[in-house]
Scaffold this motif. Sequence first.
Motif, PDB file in Angstrom:
ATOM      1  N   ILE A  32      83.004 -56.273  21.956  1.00  0.00           N
ATOM      2  CA  ILE A  32      83.267 -56.520  23.369  1.00  0.00           C
ATOM      3  C   ILE A  32      83.386 -55.227  24.168  1.00  0.00           C
ATOM      4  O   ILE A  32      83.756 -54.176  23.632  1.00  0.00           O
ATOM      5  CB  ILE A  32      84.535 -57.381  23.585  1.00  0.00           C
ATOM      6  CG1 ILE A  32      85.789 -56.659  23.079  1.00  0.00           C
ATOM      7  CG2 ILE A  32      84.381 -58.746  22.958  1.00  0.00           C
ATOM      8  CD1 ILE A  32      87.094 -57.335  23.480  1.00  0.00           C
ATOM      9  N   GLN A  33      83.039 -55.353  25.445  1.00  0.00           N
ATOM     10  CA  GLN A  33      83.242 -54.290  26.418  1.00  0.00           C
ATOM     11  C   GLN A  33      83.849 -54.950  27.649  1.00  0.00           C
ATOM     12  O   GLN A  33      83.350 -55.975  28.112  1.00  0.00           O
ATOM     13  CB  GLN A  33      81.916 -53.637  26.799  1.00  0.00           C
ATOM     14  CG  GLN A  33      82.041 -52.655  27.934  1.00  0.00           C
ATOM     15  CD  GLN A  33      80.694 -52.141  28.423  1.00  0.00           C
ATOM     16  OE1 GLN A  33      79.662 -52.750  28.209  1.00  0.00           O
ATOM     17  NE2 GLN A  33      80.723 -51.011  29.091  1.00  0.00           N
ATOM     18  N   ALA A  34      84.919 -54.373  28.177  1.00  0.00           N
ATOM     19  CA  ALA A  34      85.530 -54.893  29.403  1.00  0.00           C
ATOM     20  C   ALA A  34      85.154 -53.979  30.554  1.00  0.00           C
ATOM     21  O   ALA A  34      85.246 -52.755  30.454  1.00  0.00           O
ATOM     22  CB  ALA A  34      87.045 -54.958  29.257  1.00  0.00           C
ATOM     23  N   VAL A  45      84.307 -59.474  30.496  1.00  0.00           N
ATOM     24  CA  VAL A  45      84.181 -59.057  29.101  1.00  0.00           C
ATOM     25  C   VAL A  45      82.815 -59.520  28.591  1.00  0.00           C
ATOM     26  O   VAL A  45      82.492 -60.713  28.633  1.00  0.00           O
ATOM     27  CB  VAL A  45      85.315 -59.644  28.234  1.00  0.00           C
ATOM     28  CG1 VAL A  45      85.176 -59.194  26.787  1.00  0.00           C
ATOM     29  CG2 VAL A  45      86.678 -59.230  28.800  1.00  0.00           C
TER      30      VAL A  45
END
Length: 133
Positions: A32-34, A45
């Motif tokens: 994941i990347q926020a 996300v």
Amino acid sequence: MQILVVEPGKTPVITEIGGSLNEMQKIVGGTIQAVYPFPEEVALVCNDEGKILGLPMNRGLRDERGNMHDIVYGTFFLCGAPSDSDKFDSLSPEQLARFTTLYCIPETFMQMDAQIINGAINDGYQQNQNRYF
């Protein structure tokens, strides 16, 4: 935790999750990347490698004038991101309603020369995309 899941080509779905890293990774299909494209404490996300993996283009990210500056690839979700915590949280009922409206119409994209063009799906499309700002 109540979140809003947005899949390519589909309308958003309000979903309840426990908030574990495994659950979040399962939704986006990988690490994941926020990102924080909104002026309030809300995180978008997504899959950290969505572009590299060639996941389907999902929704455009826009500035306050409605100009698209980036595209999210693959499924993403929106959740609360309190500044006084290192954990994600539920969206409020108002946020769920607002972001469901913002992302209610799936987007299409096409490449023309070296530029990616966002295709309007219907007359109300641009109004929905600019409604947040």
